[in-house]
Motif scaffolding. Structure first.
Motif, PDB file in Angstrom:
ATOM      1  N   ASP A 274      -6.873 -39.420 -92.073  1.00 54.96           N
ATOM      2  CA  ASP A 274      -6.266 -40.582 -92.708  1.00 54.96           C
ATOM      3  C   ASP A 274      -4.806 -40.669 -92.273  1.00 54.96           C
ATOM      4  OD1 ASP A 274      -5.283 -42.566 -94.303  1.00 54.96           O
ATOM      5  OD2 ASP A 274      -6.277 -41.865 -96.130  1.00 54.96           O
ATOM      6  N   LEU A 275      -4.461 -41.752 -91.613  1.00 48.77           N
ATOM      7  CA  LEU A 275      -3.111 -41.888 -91.071  1.00 48.77           C
ATOM      8  C   LEU A 275      -2.082 -42.016 -92.187  1.00 48.77           C
ATOM      9  CD1 LEU A 275      -1.870 -41.978 -88.257  1.00 48.77           C
ATOM     10  CD2 LEU A 275      -1.951 -44.466 -88.358  1.00 48.77           C
ATOM     11  N   ASP A 276      -2.475 -42.677 -93.307  1.00 47.90           N
ATOM     12  CA  ASP A 276      -1.515 -42.867 -94.400  1.00 47.90           C
ATOM     13  C   ASP A 276      -1.061 -41.539 -94.992  1.00 47.90           C
ATOM     14  OD1 ASP A 276      -1.635 -45.564 -94.074  1.00 47.90           O
ATOM     15  OD2 ASP A 276      -3.147 -45.887 -95.634  1.00 47.90           O
ATOM     16  N   GLU A 277      -1.971 -40.567 -95.050  1.00 43.86           N
ATOM     17  CA  GLU A 277      -1.595 -39.271 -95.620  1.00 43.86           C
ATOM     18  C   GLU A 277      -0.495 -38.614 -94.803  1.00 43.86           C
ATOM     19  OE1 GLU A 277      -4.945 -36.772 -96.019  1.00 43.86           O
ATOM     20  OE2 GLU A 277      -5.976 -38.030 -97.489  1.00 43.86           O
ATOM     21  N   VAL A 278      -0.613 -38.658 -93.479  1.00 40.71           N
ATOM     22  CA  VAL A 278       0.399 -38.043 -92.620  1.00 40.71           C
ATOM     23  C   VAL A 278       1.724 -38.782 -92.744  1.00 40.71           C
ATOM     24  CG1 VAL A 278       0.990 -37.481 -90.228  1.00 40.71           C
ATOM     25  CG2 VAL A 278      -1.350 -37.196 -91.027  1.00 40.71           C
ATOM     26  N   HIS A 299       7.970 -47.289 -95.719  1.00 41.63           N
ATOM     27  CA  HIS A 299       6.688 -47.346 -95.042  1.00 41.63           C
ATOM     28  C   HIS A 299       6.064 -48.709 -95.273  1.00 41.63           C
ATOM     29  CE1 HIS A 299       2.161 -46.209 -95.150  1.00 41.63           C
ATOM     30  NE2 HIS A 299       2.521 -46.639 -93.943  1.00 41.63           N
ATOM     31  N   SER A 300       5.544 -49.309 -94.218  1.00 33.25           N
ATOM     32  CA  SER A 300       4.874 -50.599 -94.333  1.00 33.25           C
ATOM     33  C   SER A 300       3.749 -50.653 -93.317  1.00 33.25           C
ATOM     34  CB  SER A 300       5.870 -51.748 -94.091  1.00 33.25           C
ATOM     35  OG  SER A 300       6.372 -51.680 -92.760  1.00 33.25           O
ATOM     36  N   GLY A 301       2.990 -51.740 -93.361  1.00 33.45           N
ATOM     37  CA  GLY A 301       1.938 -51.924 -92.379  1.00 33.45           C
ATOM     38  C   GLY A 301       0.561 -51.920 -92.996  1.00 33.45           C
ATOM     39  N   LYS A 302      -0.435 -51.832 -92.152  1.00 29.20           N
ATOM     40  CA  LYS A 302      -1.826 -51.924 -92.565  1.00 29.20           C
ATOM     41  C   LYS A 302      -2.285 -50.593 -93.145  1.00 29.20           C
ATOM     42  CE  LYS A 302      -6.251 -53.587 -90.830  1.00 29.20           C
ATOM     43  NZ  LYS A 302      -6.957 -54.146 -89.663  1.00 29.20           N
ATOM     44  N   PRO A 303      -2.767 -50.567 -94.370  1.00 28.74           N
ATOM     45  CA  PRO A 303      -3.190 -49.311 -94.988  1.00 28.74           C
ATOM     46  C   PRO A 303      -4.631 -48.955 -94.602  1.00 28.74           C
ATOM     47  CG  PRO A 303      -3.366 -51.054 -96.571  1.00 28.74           C
ATOM     48  CD  PRO A 303      -2.819 -51.691 -95.322  1.00 28.74           C
ATOM     49  N   GLY A 304      -5.003 -47.732 -94.919  1.00 32.08           N
ATOM     50  CA  GLY A 304      -6.392 -47.304 -94.751  1.00 32.08           C
ATOM     51  C   GLY A 304      -6.828 -47.056 -93.322  1.00 32.08           C
ATOM     52  N   LEU A 305      -5.903 -46.918 -92.397  1.00 34.52           N
ATOM     53  CA  LEU A 305      -6.285 -46.675 -91.003  1.00 34.52           C
ATOM     54  C   LEU A 305      -6.618 -45.196 -90.797  1.00 34.52           C
ATOM     55  CD1 LEU A 305      -3.600 -48.798 -89.103  1.00 34.52           C
ATOM     56  CD2 LEU A 305      -5.973 -49.411 -89.609  1.00 34.52           C
TER      57      LEU A 305
END
Length: 427
Positions: A274-278, A299-305
């Motif tokens: 999960d990219l958001d965790e890092v 932090h901003s952008g598309k979540p859940g990637l």
């Protein structure tokens, strides 16, 4: 070794000269003595023929009449029946060679010559053989010295090359000597030197990378420990201690990754994560440092990637970018996630002056830095990104925008497409 080569060559030459020289001397001495005896017999026969001719013609035989037919160094005695012997020349003292012939009228001719004539000729022949032998020995000595130098000099040079390798100088010399065996040894030493040079380079690079990669998590850990010391709230201490333990685990992962890459850089541990965790983890780790500097990190952008890679390596890359923004940038630092085709992108930007125009993409090269730093950070970060099949690029110089590209996890792409289809169906 050089002395042994010279001595062995000279020994062989001396043995050959001794064997062939003695044989030649013996044969030639016998040949000289035989030739002298044949000449003496021929002279005796010629003188006897002259005597018989004079007897047949009724001429008087005297020493004056025959002296012209006798060489000066000969002594001749002619015996005739009922007459006194006729002597021509002076009697010879010492060893003599004698030849005797008898005629048909009862006369006998004896011719003597000094043996010293043969001895002198044998001595001249012996002198010639000795001179030739000495010339042969001198030529053999020169050849032996040259060959010994040709063999010993490359060996000394190879020994010097090996000593240089042992003393830590792995530069190949690329010297060849025209001797296949020695050239083979030189090839092996040059190949060993190149391997040692690569190993030393890898060791130095590992040491430099380790010092740089370990500095960031240690800095973050020290900040957490300072937070724990500065607060008396138990809940805050527990929270900071938990984050510190996470950072210790990350530090352990960094060390393990460094050791793994030093053994075989091809070994990877890429997984879906999960990219958001890092990203959130990095923001939480660096927020105290930014807060103490009066700056913000968002932090901003598309979540859940979800991306494919090594979470520890991605954390290291983001930590390097965030630390550079803290050290060299100004204003708010923003981490933004987005997608680009089958890749996910994490952009890190700040409001500082950015990368100098003259550096451009060279900012990723080792030892290249525009802010008097080591120049290792971005180079190491790019290596970590490429080891996971990604890439790190500078999208914009002013203000700086660094982007980390990673492969998207296939399952997440499928889930996203299925979500889009369901939304269309609901619409």
């Amino acid at each position: 070794m050089r002395r042994r080569l010279i001595n062995s060559t000279l020994a062989v030459v001396l043995v050959v000269i001794a064997v062939f020289g003695v044989s030649l001397f013996t044969i030639e001495a016998r040949s000289i003595e035989s030739s002298a005896a044949d000449r003496l017999d021929s002279e005796t026969a010629r003188l006897l023929a002259d005597v018989e001719s004079r007897i047949a013609n009724g001429d008087e035989i005297t020493d004056e009449a025959l002296r012209a037919s006798v060489p000066a160094d000969r002594f001749v005695v002619i015996h005739r029946p009922d007459t006194e012997p006729i002597r021509i020349g002076q009697p010879i003292d010492g060893a003599v060679m004698r030849s005797q012939e008898a005629g048909t009228h009862g006369e006998t001719v004896v011719v003597e010559q000094p043996r010293s004539i043969v001895t002198n000729e044998v001595n001249r022949m012996l002198t010639l053989i000795l001179v030739v032998s000495l010339l042969a020995v001198a030529a053999a000595l020169l050849l032996a010295v040259r060959q010994a130098h040709r063999v010993a000099a490359p060996l000394l040079d190879l020994a010097e090359t090996a000593e240089r390798l042992g003393s830590g100088d792995p530069r190949p010399r690329h010297r060849r000597y025209g001797v296949p065996e020695l050239d083979r040894v030189a090839d092996v030493l040059d190949a060993s030197a190149e391997r040692i040079a690569r190993m030393l380079t890898a060791e130095r690079r590992l040491a430099a990378d380790a010092s740089h990669q370990l500095r960031t998590p240690l800095t973050a850990l020290s900040m957490r420990l300072e937070e724990i010391i500065a607060t008396e709230d138990r809940d805050t201490v527990q929270e900071e201690a938990s984050i510190a333990l996470t950072q210790v685990e990350r530090l352990t992962d960094v060390v393990q990754r460094l050791l793994t890459n030093s053994r075989d850089p091809r070994l990877g541990s890429a997984v879906g994560f999960d990219l958001d965790e890092v990203v959130v983890q990095q923001i939480e780790e660096w927020r105290p440092a930014y807060r103490s500097s009066g700056r913000a990190i968002v932090h901003s952008g598309k979540p859940g990637l979800r991306a494919v890679g090594t979470p520890g390596a991605v954390s290291q890359v983001l930590a390097c970018l965030v630390e550079n923004a803290l050290m060299h940038g100004t204003g708010t630092v923003a981490l933004r996630t987005r997608t680009a085709g089958n890749q996910v992108v994490i952009e890190v930007t700040d409001q500082g002056p950015g990368v100098p125009t003259e550096l451009g993409a060279r900012v990723f090269e080792r030892t290249v830095s525009g802010r008097n730093s080591t120049g290792l950070g971005l180079a190491v970060a790019r290596d970590l990104a490429e080891a996971d099949g990604g890439r790190l690029e500078l999208l914009q110089g002013k203000p700086p925008v660094f982007a980390l590209f990673l492969s998207r996890e296939a399952e997440s792409r499928g889930a996203e497409s299925r979500g889009a289809e369901s939304r269309e169906a609901e619409g």
